[in-house]
Design a protein around this motif. Structure first.
Motif, PDB file in Angstrom:
ATOM      1  N   GLY A 113       0.819  -1.200   0.000  1.00 30.00           N
ATOM      2  CA  GLY A 113       0.000   0.000   0.000  1.00 30.00           C
ATOM      3  C   GLY A 113       0.852   1.248   0.000  1.00 30.00           C
ATOM      4  O   GLY A 113       1.770   1.405  -0.805  1.00 30.00           O
ATOM      5  N   ALA A 114       0.561   2.151   0.935  1.00 27.25           N
ATOM      6  CA  ALA A 114       1.288   3.411   1.018  1.00 27.25           C
ATOM      7  C   ALA A 114       2.438   3.348   2.008  1.00 27.25           C
ATOM      8  O   ALA A 114       3.093   4.361   2.266  1.00 27.25           O
ATOM      9  N   ILE A 115       2.697   2.184   2.581  1.00 23.79           N
ATOM     10  CA  ILE A 115       3.699   2.105   3.638  1.00 23.79           C
ATOM     11  C   ILE A 115       4.765   1.061   3.328  1.00 23.79           C
ATOM     12  O   ILE A 115       4.562   0.149   2.519  1.00 23.79           O
ATOM     13  N   ASP A 116       5.910   1.254   3.989  1.00 22.07           N
ATOM     14  CA  ASP A 116       6.958   0.239   3.986  1.00 22.07           C
ATOM     15  C   ASP A 116       7.420   0.066   5.426  1.00 22.07           C
ATOM     16  O   ASP A 116       6.768   0.547   6.357  1.00 22.07           O
ATOM     17  N   ALA A 117       8.545  -0.622   5.607  1.00 27.65           N
ATOM     18  CA  ALA A 117       8.990  -0.939   6.958  1.00 27.65           C
ATOM     19  C   ALA A 117       9.393   0.289   7.759  1.00 27.65           C
ATOM     20  O   ALA A 117       9.514   0.214   8.988  1.00 27.65           O
ATOM     21  N   THR A 118       9.581   1.419   7.108  1.00 22.07           N
ATOM     22  CA  THR A 118       9.968   2.643   7.806  1.00 22.07           C
ATOM     23  C   THR A 118       8.769   3.555   8.062  1.00 22.07           C
ATOM     24  O   THR A 118       8.956   4.719   8.434  1.00 22.07           O
ATOM     25  N   THR A 119       7.562   3.055   7.881  1.00 19.84           N
ATOM     26  CA  THR A 119       6.347   3.841   8.068  1.00 19.84           C
ATOM     27  C   THR A 119       5.475   3.196   9.134  1.00 19.84           C
ATOM     28  O   THR A 119       5.333   1.975   9.178  1.00 19.84           O
ATOM     29  N   VAL A 120       4.881   4.002   9.993  1.00 20.50           N
ATOM     30  CA  VAL A 120       3.972   3.525  11.036  1.00 20.50           C
ATOM     31  C   VAL A 120       2.702   4.359  10.996  1.00 20.50           C
ATOM     32  O   VAL A 120       2.763   5.590  10.954  1.00 20.50           O
ATOM     33  N   VAL A 121       1.558   3.674  10.988  1.00 16.97           N
ATOM     34  CA  VAL A 121       0.273   4.362  11.061  1.00 16.97           C
ATOM     35  C   VAL A 121      -0.085   4.546  12.532  1.00 16.97           C
ATOM     36  O   VAL A 121      -0.113   3.573  13.297  1.00 16.97           O
ATOM     37  N   ALA A 122      -0.361   5.788  12.921  1.00 16.72           N
ATOM     38  CA  ALA A 122      -0.763   6.107  14.288  1.00 16.72           C
ATOM     39  C   ALA A 122      -2.173   6.681  14.238  1.00 16.72           C
ATOM     40  O   ALA A 122      -2.367   7.840  13.866  1.00 16.72           O
ATOM     41  N   PRO A 166       5.059  -4.103  33.914  1.00 20.04           N
ATOM     42  CA  PRO A 166       3.949  -4.413  33.005  1.00 20.04           C
ATOM     43  C   PRO A 166       2.663  -4.912  33.665  1.00 20.04           C
ATOM     44  O   PRO A 166       1.644  -4.980  33.012  1.00 20.04           O
ATOM     45  N   MET A 167       2.681  -5.266  34.968  1.00 19.41           N
ATOM     46  CA  MET A 167       1.499  -5.899  35.566  1.00 19.41           C
ATOM     47  C   MET A 167       0.737  -4.999  36.530  1.00 19.41           C
ATOM     48  O   MET A 167      -0.385  -5.314  36.896  1.00 19.41           O
ATOM     49  N   ASN A 168       1.336  -3.892  36.934  1.00 18.80           N
ATOM     50  CA  ASN A 168       0.697  -3.041  37.932  1.00 18.80           C
ATOM     51  C   ASN A 168       0.692  -1.571  37.493  1.00 18.80           C
ATOM     52  O   ASN A 168       0.960  -0.671  38.288  1.00 18.80           O
ATOM     53  N   PRO A 169       0.394  -1.302  36.223  1.00 15.34           N
ATOM     54  CA  PRO A 169       0.446   0.086  35.761  1.00 15.34           C
ATOM     55  C   PRO A 169      -0.820   0.851  36.103  1.00 15.34           C
ATOM     56  O   PRO A 169      -1.845   0.279  36.492  1.00 15.34           O
ATOM     57  N   ASP A 170      -0.744   2.152  35.935  1.00 15.39           N
ATOM     58  CA  ASP A 170      -1.923   3.013  35.970  1.00 15.39           C
ATOM     59  C   ASP A 170      -2.420   3.197  34.541  1.00 15.39           C
ATOM     60  O   ASP A 170      -1.645   3.135  33.580  1.00 15.39           O
ATOM     61  N   ALA A 171      -3.712   3.449  34.420  1.00 18.16           N
ATOM     62  CA  ALA A 171      -4.331   3.543  33.100  1.00 18.16           C
ATOM     63  C   ALA A 171      -4.016   4.870  32.420  1.00 18.16           C
ATOM     64  O   ALA A 171      -3.949   5.919  33.067  1.00 18.16           O
ATOM     65  N   VAL A 172      -3.837   4.812  31.109  1.00 21.95           N
ATOM     66  CA  VAL A 172      -3.723   5.990  30.255  1.00 21.95           C
ATOM     67  C   VAL A 172      -4.744   5.830  29.128  1.00 21.95           C
ATOM     68  O   VAL A 172      -4.658   4.876  28.343  1.00 21.95           O
ATOM     69  N   ALA A 173      -5.700   6.739  29.051  1.00 20.44           N
ATOM     70  CA  ALA A 173      -6.683   6.693  27.968  1.00 20.44           C
ATOM     71  C   ALA A 173      -6.060   7.309  26.715  1.00 20.44           C
ATOM     72  O   ALA A 173      -6.408   8.418  26.289  1.00 20.44           O
ATOM     73  N   ALA A 174      -5.111   6.573  26.135  1.00 23.34           N
ATOM     74  CA  ALA A 174      -4.352   7.090  24.996  1.00 23.34           C
ATOM     75  C   ALA A 174      -5.149   7.053  23.704  1.00 23.34           C
ATOM     76  O   ALA A 174      -4.931   7.872  22.806  1.00 23.34           O
ATOM     77  N   GLY A 175      -6.046   6.071  23.564  1.00 22.76           N
ATOM     78  CA  GLY A 175      -6.853   5.971  22.353  1.00 22.76           C
ATOM     79  C   GLY A 175      -6.045   5.712  21.105  1.00 22.76           C
ATOM     80  O   GLY A 175      -6.447   6.107  20.009  1.00 22.76           O
ATOM     81  N   LEU A 176      -4.921   5.014  21.243  1.00 19.09           N
ATOM     82  CA  LEU A 176      -4.000   4.828  20.120  1.00 19.09           C
ATOM     83  C   LEU A 176      -4.034   3.410  19.550  1.00 19.09           C
ATOM     84  O   LEU A 176      -4.077   2.428  20.297  1.00 19.09           O
ATOM     85  N   LEU A 177      -3.989   3.340  18.240  1.00 16.00           N
ATOM     86  CA  LEU A 177      -3.698   2.107  17.511  1.00 16.00           C
ATOM     87  C   LEU A 177      -2.497   2.404  16.629  1.00 16.00           C
ATOM     88  O   LEU A 177      -2.505   3.379  15.877  1.00 16.00           O
ATOM     89  N   LEU A 178      -1.460   1.577  16.741  1.00 14.09           N
ATOM     90  CA  LEU A 178      -0.257   1.733  15.924  1.00 14.09           C
ATOM     91  C   LEU A 178      -0.114   0.508  15.043  1.00 14.09           C
ATOM     92  O   LEU A 178      -0.190  -0.625  15.535  1.00 14.09           O
ATOM     93  N   PHE A 179       0.105   0.717  13.754  1.00 10.68           N
ATOM     94  CA  PHE A 179       0.247  -0.398  12.819  1.00 10.68           C
ATOM     95  C   PHE A 179       1.486  -0.195  11.971  1.00 10.68           C
ATOM     96  O   PHE A 179       1.762   0.911  11.495  1.00 10.68           O
ATOM     97  N   GLY A 180       2.242  -1.288  11.802  1.00 11.02           N
ATOM     98  CA  GLY A 180       3.410  -1.215  10.949  1.00 11.02           C
ATOM     99  C   GLY A 180       3.847  -2.572  10.468  1.00 11.02           C
ATOM    100  O   GLY A 180       3.397  -3.612  10.965  1.00 11.02           O
ATOM    101  N   LEU A 181       4.750  -2.556   9.522  1.00 12.63           N
ATOM    102  CA  LEU A 181       5.255  -3.778   8.902  1.00 12.63           C
ATOM    103  C   LEU A 181       6.540  -4.273   9.544  1.00 12.63           C
ATOM    104  O   LEU A 181       7.064  -5.303   9.131  1.00 12.63           O
ATOM    105  N   HIS A 182       7.019  -3.532  10.557  1.00 11.33           N
ATOM    106  CA  HIS A 182       8.277  -3.930  11.180  1.00 11.33           C
ATOM    107  C   HIS A 182       8.279  -3.537  12.651  1.00 11.33           C
ATOM    108  O   HIS A 182       7.976  -2.388  13.003  1.00 11.33           O
TER     109      HIS A 182
END
Length: 502
Positions: free
Chosen positions: A5-14, A401-417
């Motif tokens: 598509g429009a991305i390669d391994a150096t591109t990340v969709v945020a 990783p098991m006892n964090p506080d919540a962050v409502a970041a609302g993020l989806l990150l997608f990439g090929l690498h």
């Protein structure tokens, strides 16, 4: 270099969700009758996660010519019919120690897995296979998490549609833990595809590590991990299902981490191992001795470590009596030496020089390893496909990783690498990738390259104008809500404080 598509391994969709919420009811169907939707009925509750994953794939330009039609198959450019795809979520532990709903910012949510699995299933049809696999923390319940996350409902959904969809607990053993002490061990069947042993030898990131032979793994018996990482050996035991797969699709949770700084896709591969006690987590001793257990390995810490080691040996040698003594000694030790949630120990700090090496070795094996334990040629164009979609809808900061506080970041990150995605995650968490060894060194790995570009050159595509088309090095700090690091990393990985003022 992999490209689609429009991305390669150096591109990340945020992609940033407008409605930061998970749907409540499995199997997490989309609430919209999208033209390409073909698995199960449309749902009755809003599903912003499904909408967001779909928008993320569209933003990547995948199968753009057919978007909006029933034939749209975004992952078809990356996954072929008949292939096997392993979906690797984060299933570390079934509960949060302080919040009943806290698992939502500890585990990859089932709605994220469902949204990705729909498009993976469409790509592999008619004869492909989808496998959801993980090796959770040994004292956790895979069965409980499957039910909590709705994975059993997903299995039934895809079975009804004629898609082979399997759930696999990769562990060979499960523990019962009481008061921080292992009180029983139960053998598990493990991966039906078996396990594959690799020895990276002098191609390991541990090759020049000064304290080989002084590692601590995942169990009381440190002789196991040191047997596999001494005398020129650097051995790992990986899941046969993963090593036989055509594609590994990592679905990590966006969180801080006590040993690695952050845990995203590079760290997520710890869950593809058949025996975690082959994995060095820290090196015993303090910096003066070449270790990274604690920044100031003074007399108090040496006494504590000796006492703990003695109790662990007692528990192994005399399971009933030793465990009974061990459990009763724990509160005394906590009162004297402090609780792990407030005191640095066991490599839980920015000076951990061990865990990033182990994690990057695992990434080398996923990219280049063969099912027979051999390795492909060390060139980027020989890599196995390792795709990533990060669940940062509700993310975790602080004591991850098991006892964090919540962050409502609302993020989806997608990439090929994975290296590019993790660099993007670090920047969008307000951290400097150059100060996080697992991210920095992924772009400098030796012998088997993980990424042959620089993290600063990774580019974002985003529905947030301040991020869209921007190189990571140029992301405006004022456009980010910075995460709180784990206390052992605070003051060492954040972007420069003067840049945080916006």
């Amino acid at each position: 270099m992999i490209r689609a598509g429009a991305i390669d391994a150096t591109t990340v969709v945020a992609h940033r969700l407008e409605d930061i919420a998970y749907p409540k009811s499995a199997p997490y169907a989309p609430a919209v009758a999208y033209p390409e939707h073909e698995f199960g009925a449309v749902g009755t509750e809003p599903n912003p996660v499904y909408d967001g994953v779909r928008a993320t794939f569209a933003a990547a330009g995948l199968d753009a010519a057919r978007f909006g039609t029933a034939e749209w198959n975004p992952l078809g450019e990356l996954i072929a019919p008949g292939e096997t795809v392993v979906l690797k979520p984060n299933m570390i532990k079934e509960f949060h120690p302080r919040h009943a709903d806290g698992w939502q910012w500890v585990l990859t949510h089932g709605s994220v897995v469902r949204s990705v699995a729909d498009y993976v299933a469409k790509a592999v049809k008619p004869s492909g296979r989808v496998v959801v696999a993980d090796a959770p923390q040994t004292d956790s319940s895979f069965t409980t998490m499957v039910e909590m996350l709705g994975f059993d409902r997903l299995r039934d959904l895809y079975a009804d549609a004629g898609v082979e969809f399997d759930l696999v607990d990769l562990r060979q053993e499960e523990w019962t833990n009481r008061d921080g002490v292992i009180v029983s061990r139960r053998a598990l069947s493990g991966d039906p595809a078996g396990a594959v042993a690799f020895d990276l030898g002098d191609k390991s990131e541990f090759t020049d590590h000064e304290r080989r032979g002084d590692y601590y793994g995942a169990d009381y018996d440190a002789s196991v991990v040191n047997h596999h990482h001494t005398g020129g050996r650097h051995r790992y035991l990986l899941s046969g299902s993963v090593m036989n797969a055509d594609v590994v699709f990592s679905l990590p949770k966006l969180k801080t981490h006590k040993k690695a700084g952050i845990t995203v896709s590079l760290k997520n591969l710890v869950g593809i191992t058949a025996d975690k006690n082959w994995l060095p987590h820290h090196t015993e001793g303090g910096p003066e001795q070449g270790g990274d257990e604690h920044p100031t390995y003074d007399l108090g810490h040496r006494i504590e470590r000796s006492a703990v080691a003695a109790l662990q040996r007692l528990s192994l040698r005399f399971p009933r009596l030793g465990t009974w003594i061990h459990r009763r000694a724990r509160p005394v030790g906590t009162a004297v030496f402090g609780d792990t949630e407030s005191v640095v120990r066991s490599g839980n700090w920015w000076g951990n020089d061990t865990i990033w090496r182990m994690c990057l070795d695992l990434n080398k094996l996923v990219l280049y390893g063969n099912p027979d334990g051999s390795m492909r040629p060390p060139a980027v164009d020989q890599q196995r496909r390792h795709l990533v979609l990060v669940d940062g809808v509700l993310a975790g900061e602080g004591r991850g990783p098991m006892n964090p506080d919540a962050v409502a970041a609302g993020l989806l990150l997608f990439g090929l690498h994975p290296a590019s995605v993790d660099a993007a995650a670090a920047v969008l968490m307000g951290f400097d990738p150059e100060r996080i060894p697992i991210v920095r060194q992924a772009f400098r790995a030796r012998h088997y390259p993980i990424a042959d570009w620089q993290w600063a050159d990774v580019r974002l595509l985003s529905n947030r104008p301040k991020w869209d088309g921007v190189r990571l090095a140029d992301v405006p700090p004022g456009s980010i809500r910075p995460f709180e690091p784990h206390f052992g990393w605070k003051g060492h990985i954040e972007r420069a404080s003067e840049l945080q003022s916006g």
